[in-house]
Enzyme design. Structure first.
Site, PDB file in Angstrom:
ATOM      1  N   SER A 248      69.225  22.833  58.043  1.00 44.28           N
ATOM      2  CA  SER A 248      67.792  22.762  57.754  1.00 44.28           C
ATOM      3  C   SER A 248      67.353  21.332  57.457  1.00 44.28           C
ATOM      4  O   SER A 248      68.155  20.490  57.033  1.00 44.28           O
ATOM      5  CB  SER A 248      67.461  23.641  56.548  1.00 44.28           C
ATOM      6  OG  SER A 248      67.933  24.952  56.751  1.00 44.28           O
TER       7      SER A 248
HETATM    8  N1  SAH Z   1      71.202  26.526  55.097  1.00 46.77           N
HETATM    9  C1  SAH Z   1      71.858  26.345  56.354  1.00 46.77           C
HETATM   10  C2  SAH Z   1      70.991  26.922  57.433  1.00 46.77           C
HETATM   11  C3  SAH Z   1      71.720  27.287  58.640  1.00 46.77           C
HETATM   12  S1  SAH Z   1      70.684  28.075  59.851  1.00 46.77           S
HETATM   13  C4  SAH Z   1      72.087  24.876  56.594  1.00 46.77           C
HETATM   14  O1  SAH Z   1      71.225  24.099  56.207  1.00 46.77           O
HETATM   15  O2  SAH Z   1      73.095  24.516  57.176  1.00 46.77           O
HETATM   16  C5  SAH Z   1      70.716  29.758  59.330  1.00 46.77           C
HETATM   17  C6  SAH Z   1      72.051  30.412  59.215  1.00 46.77           C
HETATM   18  O3  SAH Z   1      71.827  31.797  58.963  1.00 46.77           O
HETATM   19  C7  SAH Z   1      72.904  30.327  60.463  1.00 46.77           C
HETATM   20  O4  SAH Z   1      74.142  29.807  60.136  1.00 46.77           O
HETATM   21  C8  SAH Z   1      73.002  31.782  60.925  1.00 46.77           C
HETATM   22  O5  SAH Z   1      74.224  32.093  61.547  1.00 46.77           O
HETATM   23  C9  SAH Z   1      72.827  32.530  59.612  1.00 46.77           C
HETATM   24  N2  SAH Z   1      72.400  33.925  59.755  1.00 46.77           N
HETATM   25  C10 SAH Z   1      71.533  34.461  60.651  1.00 46.77           C
HETATM   26  N3  SAH Z   1      71.395  35.777  60.466  1.00 46.77           N
HETATM   27  C11 SAH Z   1      72.193  36.104  59.399  1.00 46.77           C
HETATM   28  C12 SAH Z   1      72.488  37.319  58.724  1.00 46.77           C
HETATM   29  N4  SAH Z   1      71.943  38.483  59.077  1.00 46.77           N
HETATM   30  N5  SAH Z   1      73.356  37.283  57.683  1.00 46.77           N
HETATM   31  C13 SAH Z   1      73.941  36.107  57.309  1.00 46.77           C
HETATM   32  N6  SAH Z   1      73.694  34.921  57.905  1.00 46.77           N
HETATM   33  C14 SAH Z   1      72.838  34.909  58.939  1.00 46.77           C
END
Ligand code: SAH
Length: 213
Positions: free
Chosen positions: A56
């Protein structure tokens, strides 16, 4: 060292919670991105981390963390570990973080990274975060970094009275609304605030186990 300049840039953009700024200052975002991106990790923008996911934008990480109004010792559920950067910010500001990631390819490296950095207050789970983490509930705060179309009921149910939930909600591809839901004492209606228009990757449901093989 840490991201001193990044924290100053976020302050100029209006992030005012000193604890949040300090948590960002103490981290090196470059450690959370693929090697080819290290030179741009100090910029305030999202970056690809593989598997169609992104780390993010730091402003959004800071904004969402600030909106949670964490107190020391609180227990926080995070949905979407991703790179682990947001997890590392949360872990500095509360007692325990419970972080769920649906993609094992991201969860494994994030866990290794956070353990290598010395965090001892993060619990990891690979699975579908829309179900929350019932065994560890209730939580003082819940944060989602992927966007479901609607608020998953399990997440609200796992919030203690007085707890705060910050999550992007809306169409899977397009602009979503970042909302903060505060759970009142029993019997009263939840308070829902619209905080910001945002763009997050969709919150997916885990595929059935037989599709994984
Ligand atoms: N806070 C993280 C954001 C990553 S993007 C960062 O800054 O690195 C969002 C993440 O949510 C991804 O890794 C994706 O795989 C995860 N995600 C999507 N759907 C999900 C679900 N149902 N349960 C758990 N994680 C999920």
């Amino acid at each position: 060292m840490g991201d001193v300049e990044l924290a100053e840039a976020l302050r100029r953009q209006g992030i005012s919670d000193e604890r949040v700024l300090e948590a960002i200052r103490r981290l090196e975002r470059a450690e959370f991105v693929p090697e080819a991106m290290r030179n741009v990790a100090g910029q305030d923008s999202p970056l690809p981390i593989g598997h169609g996911q992104t780390i993010s934008q730091p402003y959004i990480v800071a904004f969402m963390t600030q909106a949670l109004e964490l107190k020391p010792g609180e227990r926080v559920l995070e949905i979407g570990t991703g790179s682990g950067y947001q997890t590392a910010v949360l872990a500095q500001l509360c007692g325990e973080v419970y972080s769920v990631e649906v993609l094992p390819e991201l969860a494994g490296p994030a866990r290794e990274r956070l353990e290598r950095l010395g965090f001892g207050n993060i619990h990891f789970r690979v699975g579908d975060g829309t179900a929350g983490w019932p065994e560890a509930a209730p939580f003082d705060a819940i944060l989602g970094t992927a966007a479901p179309e609607r608020l998953p009921p399990a997440l609200y149910q796992q919030l203690r009275p007085g707890g705060r939930l910050v999550l992007p909600v809306g169409p899977l591809h397009g602009t979503q609304e970042l909302i903060r839901v505060t759970r009142p004492p029993a019997g009263e209606a939840a308070r829902v605030e619209n905080l910001l228009s945002v763009r997050f990757v969709p919150m997916t449901r885990a595929p059935p186990a037989d599709l994984l093989h």
